[in-house]
Design a protein around this motif. Sequence first.
Motif, short mmCIF file in Angstrom:
data_model
loop_
_atom_site.label_atom_id
_atom_site.label_comp_id
_atom_site.label_asym_id
_atom_site.label_seq_id
_atom_site.Cartn_x
_atom_site.Cartn_y
_atom_site.Cartn_z
N GLU A 82 1.00 -1.25 0.14
CA GLU A 82 -0.16 0.13 -0.19
C GLU A 82 0.83 1.13 0.41
O GLU A 82 0.93 1.81 -0.36
CB GLU A 82 -0.65 -0.44 1.07
CG GLU A 82 -1.91 -1.53 1.14
CD GLU A 82 -2.80 -0.88 3.06
OE1 GLU A 82 -4.18 -1.43 2.81
OE2 GLU A 82 -2.09 -1.12 3.60
N VAL A 83 2.10 0.84 0.82
CA VAL A 83 3.35 2.39 0.63
C VAL A 83 3.42 2.76 -0.21
O VAL A 83 3.82 3.73 -1.16
CB VAL A 83 3.73 1.92 1.65
CG1 VAL A 83 4.48 3.55 1.77
CG2 VAL A 83 2.90 2.28 3.21
N ARG A 84 3.92 1.65 -1.15
CA ARG A 84 4.80 1.59 -2.41
C ARG A 84 3.55 2.53 -3.18
O ARG A 84 3.65 3.07 -4.40
CB ARG A 84 5.07 0.61 -2.83
CG ARG A 84 6.45 0.24 -1.71
CD ARG A 84 7.19 -1.00 -2.61
NE ARG A 84 7.58 -0.70 -4.22
CZ ARG A 84 8.38 -0.89 -4.86
NH1 ARG A 84 9.34 -2.10 -4.29
NH2 ARG A 84 8.47 -0.49 -5.90
N ALA A 85 2.32 1.54 -3.05
CA ALA A 85 1.81 2.22 -4.08
C ALA A 85 1.01 3.83 -4.32
O ALA A 85 1.01 4.65 -5.04
CB ALA A 85 -0.25 1.54 -4.32
N GLU A 86 1.06 3.86 -2.53
CA GLU A 86 0.71 5.29 -2.78
C GLU A 86 2.24 6.07 -3.37
O GLU A 86 1.96 7.41 -3.74
CB GLU A 86 0.63 5.94 -1.06
CG GLU A 86 -1.07 5.69 -0.72
CD GLU A 86 -0.68 5.77 1.27
OE1 GLU A 86 0.44 6.22 1.59
OE2 GLU A 86 -1.67 4.80 1.56
N LEU A 87 3.08 5.73 -2.96
CA LEU A 87 4.63 6.61 -3.66
C LEU A 87 4.55 6.23 -5.26
O LEU A 87 4.69 7.56 -5.84
CB LEU A 87 5.86 5.71 -3.16
CG LEU A 87 7.13 6.13 -3.52
CD1 LEU A 87 7.34 7.63 -3.02
CD2 LEU A 87 8.50 5.29 -2.83
N GLN A 91 4.64 10.01 -7.07
CA GLN A 91 5.05 10.82 -8.15
C GLN A 91 4.98 11.24 -9.59
O GLN A 91 4.70 12.04 -10.12
CB GLN A 91 6.67 9.48 -8.78
CG GLN A 91 7.05 9.31 -7.29
CD GLN A 91 8.41 8.40 -7.08
OE1 GLN A 91 8.04 7.32 -7.70
NE2 GLN A 91 9.36 8.03 -6.96
N LYS A 92 3.43 9.11 -9.82
CA LYS A 92 2.64 10.12 -11.50
C LYS A 92 2.08 11.36 -11.31
O LYS A 92 1.82 11.98 -12.20
CB LYS A 92 1.68 9.23 -11.05
CG LYS A 92 2.01 7.87 -11.73
CD LYS A 92 1.31 6.44 -12.56
CE LYS A 92 1.84 5.44 -12.60
NZ LYS A 92 1.01 4.24 -12.57
N ASP A 93 1.08 11.72 -10.33
CA ASP A 93 1.02 12.95 -10.71
C ASP A 93 1.67 14.42 -9.58
O ASP A 93 1.18 15.47 -9.81
CB ASP A 93 -0.47 13.16 -9.06
CG ASP A 93 0.17 12.68 -7.82
OD1 ASP A 93 0.77 13.27 -7.36
OD2 ASP A 93 -0.98 12.79 -6.91
N GLY A 94 3.00 13.79 -9.37
CA GLY A 94 3.59 15.40 -9.42
C GLY A 94 3.94 16.10 -8.38
O GLY A 94 4.43 16.95 -7.63
#
Length: 101
Positions: A82-87, A91-94
């Motif tokens: 979950e933490v990796r997905a949030e990261l 990063q994708k949304d800037g």
Amino acid sequence: MNSKKLLATSLIALASVAATSAFADSYDRDYPVIAPTHSTVTRAQVQAELAQARKDGTLAQLNDDHAYPVIAETAPAKSRAEVRAELIQAQKDGSIPVYHG
């Protein structure tokens, strides 16, 4: 010649010791003088206060290691995935810059 060197060395050593002790003496006098204090409470009064504190529980409260404030519970911990997905999403949304090291 040797006696002159010995005398000179002895005088230098004596002057060094005298200067050091003079410095230490002046340094010691810079400390504030602490006047002895006298208690206004008798030993019997202190023992009576201690017995009262033990009786009414205030002493136990002061010495209780478990009397720390209660911390509000937090949300359940997230998994590593979950933490990796949030990261990755951040990063994708800037909102977090991407490191290219």
